[in-house]
Design an enzyme around this catalytic site. Structure first.
Site, PDB file in Angstrom:
ATOM      1  CB  SER A 146      17.487  -8.042  17.725  1.00  0.00           C
ATOM      2  OG  SER A 146      17.019  -9.291  17.131  1.00  0.00           O
ATOM      3  CE1 TYR A 159      22.327 -10.343  16.573  1.00  0.00           C
ATOM      4  CE2 TYR A 159      20.202 -11.346  17.466  1.00  0.00           C
ATOM      5  CZ  TYR A 159      21.052  -9.827  16.542  1.00  0.00           C
ATOM      6  OH  TYR A 159      20.199  -9.615  15.701  1.00  0.00           O
TER       7      TYR A 159
END
Length: 254
Positions: A146, A159
Site C-alpha cells: 500500500s 492497516y
C-alpha cells in the site's frame, strides 16, 4: 510467438489469488487469466461467481477455495493440503481489510483482526507456498502492499502497521529465496476506486485534496493493477526481487 508472448505469457501456470471477489483482487485475477493462467480464488464471505465468469471468459479454469484469513491458525491445514495437491506457480496475497478509528479509540479486537488478515495469514500462505516452490526451483509471490507501506495514514493505525510489515516481509523472503529461483515482490496500489476506499471518496473535501496531489489527476481502477501483476508473475520479472512497486498515478513522486 515473439518476445512479448514469451516474456509475459502465463500459459500453463496456476495462480492462487486471495480475496478476488471484487476490486483489486478481481482485476488481478482477470489479468492473470488473460495472460493464460488458471486461477484458484479464495474467499470466506464474498461470492466469487462474477470473478469466475470473468476468468472463464478468458478461456481459463477458475476454482474456488474457502479460507478464513481472519483465523491464521485455522487455515494452516487446509492451505497446506491445497499446496500439496495443486502445483501453484503464482501466489497473490491480495486479501485485506481496513478499520478506521481515531488512534486513541482504536479497539484492540479491530487491531488484531486487521493484523490476522493482512499480515499473519499472508505469512502462513507465503511460507507454505515457498516450501513447495523451493523444491521446484521456481515460483512467483506477489504481495499487495500500500502507499501506507511508506506513509502513516490517518485513522488507520492497524492497516498502516500491517502494510509496513508486508513490505518488510517481502524483502525478507526475497533475500532468502531469490537465489533459489523464487521472486517475491509487492505491489503498492495508490488511491484505487474500491469498496475499501468509498468512505474517502464520499468525503468531498478529502477526495478533492487527494485528486489535487495525484499527478495523473484521477483515482486508479482495479484494472490498473492487473498489468503490473502480470509483469511480476511472468518471466519478464525474473531479475526483480524484493521490490515494492508503487502503482499510484505518481502520488509518491510529488
Amino acid at each position: 510467438m515473439g518476445y512479448l508472448h514469451d516474456a509475459f505469457s502465463l500459459k500453463g501456470k496456476t495462480a492462487l489469488v486471495t480475496g478476488p471477489g471484487t476490486g483489486i483482487g478481481q482485476g488481478i485475477a482477470k489479468a492473470l487469466a488473460g495472460a493464460g493462467a488458471d486461477i484458484i480464488g479464495t474467499s470466506h464471505t464474498s461470492s466469487l461467481s462474477e470473478t469466475q465468469q470473468l476468468v472463464e471468459q478468458e478461456g481459463r479454469i477458475f476454482t474456488s477455495f474457502t479460507l478464513d484469513m481472519s483465523k491464521p491458525e485455522a487455515i494452516k491445514d487446509s492451505a497446506a493440503e491445497l499446496f500439496e495437491n495443486r502445483q501453484i506457480d503464482i501466489l497473490v496475497n491480495n486479501a485485506g481489510i481496513i478499520h478506521r478509528e481515531k488512534a486513541e479509540d482504536f479497539p484492540e479486537e479491530n487491531w488484531q483482526h486487521v493484523l490476522n488478515v493482512n499480515l499473519n495469514s499472508l505469512f502462513i500462505l507465503t511460507q507454505l507456498a515457498g516450501r513447495h516452490m523451493l523444491k521446484r526451483g521456481h515460483g512467483k509471490i506477489i504481495n499487495i502492499a500500500s502507499l501506507l507501506s511508506f506513509q502513516g495514514g490517518i485513522l488507520v493505525p492497524a492497516y498502516t502497521a500491517s502494510k509496513h510489515a508486508v513490505a518488510g516481509l517481502t524483502k525478507s523472503f526475497a533475500n532468502e529465496w531469490a537465489a533459489s529461483g523464487i521472486q517475491v515482490n509487492a505491489i503498492a496500489p495508490g488511491y484505487i476506486s474500491t469498496a475499501n476506499t468509498k468512505p474517502i471518496r464520499d468525503d468531498e473535501k478529502r477526495n478533492e485534496d487527494i485528486l489535487k496531489r495525484i499527478p495523473a489527476g484521477r483515482w486508479g481502477q482495479a484494472d490498473d493493477i492487473g498489468g503490473t501483476a502480470v509483469f511480476l508473475a511472468s518471466r519478464a520479472s525474473d531479475y526483480v526481487n524484493g521490490h515494492i512497486l508503487a502503482v499510484d498515478g505518481g502520488w509518491l513522486s510529488r
